[in-house]
Enzyme design. Sequence first.
Site, PDB file in Angstrom:
ATOM      1  N   ARG A  29     -20.552  -4.757 -14.806  1.00  0.00           N
ATOM      2  CA  ARG A  29     -19.134  -4.437 -14.934  1.00  0.00           C
ATOM      3  C   ARG A  29     -18.574  -4.792 -16.309  1.00  0.00           C
ATOM      4  NH1 ARG A  29     -15.240  -3.719 -11.160  1.00  0.00           N
ATOM      5  NH2 ARG A  29     -16.549  -4.569  -9.512  1.00  0.00           N
TER       6      ARG A  29
ATOM      7  N   SER B  77      -8.455  -4.370 -10.697  1.00  0.00           N
ATOM      8  CA  SER B  77      -9.828  -3.904 -10.602  1.00  0.00           C
ATOM      9  C   SER B  77     -10.229  -3.757  -9.139  1.00  0.00           C
ATOM     10  CB  SER B  77     -10.759  -4.877 -11.335  1.00  0.00           C
ATOM     11  OG  SER B  77     -12.070  -4.359 -11.395  1.00  0.00           O
ATOM     12  N   HIS B  78     -11.503  -3.430  -8.909  1.00  0.00           N
ATOM     13  CA  HIS B  78     -12.006  -3.209  -7.556  1.00  0.00           C
ATOM     14  C   HIS B  78     -13.378  -3.846  -7.432  1.00  0.00           C
ATOM     15  CE1 HIS B  78     -13.235  -1.207  -3.867  1.00  0.00           C
ATOM     16  NE2 HIS B  78     -12.032  -0.666  -3.750  1.00  0.00           N
ATOM     17  N   SER B  79     -13.599  -4.533  -6.326  1.00  0.00           N
ATOM     18  CA  SER B  79     -14.850  -5.276  -6.170  1.00  0.00           C
ATOM     19  C   SER B  79     -16.069  -4.378  -6.027  1.00  0.00           C
ATOM     20  CB  SER B  79     -14.754  -6.201  -4.950  1.00  0.00           C
ATOM     21  OG  SER B  79     -14.525  -5.442  -3.769  1.00  0.00           O
ATOM     22  N   SER B  80     -15.873  -3.130  -5.589  1.00  0.00           N
ATOM     23  CA  SER B  80     -17.016  -2.269  -5.264  1.00  0.00           C
ATOM     24  C   SER B  80     -17.133  -1.038  -6.144  1.00  0.00           C
ATOM     25  CB  SER B  80     -16.928  -1.821  -3.795  1.00  0.00           C
ATOM     26  OG  SER B  80     -16.860  -2.924  -2.938  1.00  0.00           O
TER      27      SER B  80
END
Length: 404
Positions: A282, A226-229
């Site tokens: 999310r 995944s990606h934090s942003s």
Amino acid sequence: MNAPLEGFTVVAIEQAVAAPLATRNLADLGARVIKVERTDGGDLARGYDHAVHGTGAHFVWLNRGKESLAVDLKSVQGRQIVRGLIDRADVFVQNLAPGAAERLGFGAGELRTANPQLVVVNMSGFGRGGPMQDRKSYDMLIQAESGLISITGTPDEPAKTGIPTADIATGMYCAQSVLAALLRRGRTGEGATIDVSMFDSTVEWMGHAMYTQMYTGAQPQRMGVSHSSIAPYDAYPTLDGQILIGVQNDRGWRTLVSDVLGVPELADDLRFATNVLRVQNRSECDAVVAARTSLFTTVDLDTKLASAGIPAAQVKQMDQVVAHPQLVERDRWRTVGTEHATAQALLPPATFADHEAPMGDVPALGQHTRALLMESGKDSDEADRMLSQGIAVQNSAFDADFAR
């Protein structure tokens, strides 16, 4: 067109990954690379495994197109041979333990006094100076000290990367610095002394995570794939597996839910209308996407996503990568020789329109020793004496008369 580095000679006292990757990149560009190895087994990477016809996979990957000189650097005669080669070379690369090159007489100051045009690259784990300069510096340890492991893995468990990232970063910066130094030498006539550390190279690659920490005070979290942003940006289930989807803007979100997943009402859902909202929500966003992707087979969904212009990918296993149509149809594989049999090798990523990388063979230990002894000024009797005394080793499977 001639190879970009044709006519340049590189001497390297190297082993493992970082330095060999740097010099292989130079060999791919046409430089002559003389690899200095120990007489008792040579580069450690030769024996990491026996995956490629009895030779280590790392070694085959990193050492094509080089000449192997097996010589005892503990002996005066051995050091003289190597010093003679360095004095006539354009570039010298070494990744010995800190201080070892100087003790052997291969320090940059001494070498460049004799040959001011020489480019010397000293590779190390933590750089010269500082409290850790003498510490062991394997790839895993550098990944840990640089913070890479702290942001890699899942929220539950950290992991190192599956490839030697610290070594690769260092090798690439080394090759880049050599090219820059040779360009400058062409203008000024002066060589260079360059230090490249694994730690500095890997910390440089930590850029976004480091800036996040410095300016928010928050340790970046491990996100798996995944990606934090960004959201949605993860692996999502399909009928027969999973697929990775990354939507980086709001227009892409509208296209994904309307044209691919068949839920156009989510385009303007107040929870998901912007990327900031999708990141804030999310878990809900991922849940609604997963509910729809699970209705498709992986191949069908991949096709629909590609047609809609949505960034997506299937997680390939290594056998699928070897046979990847993007490599096969673009003719990226070549055949190179190894000590025991031929092997496949990929063309370098940088493709010159008017020149193909030479893709030379992977040398056996000491394959070129006798020829290089003669080149350094030894006559036939002297070369044979050094070989008989074990100061140097010639691989018996190769006729020295035909070695380059």
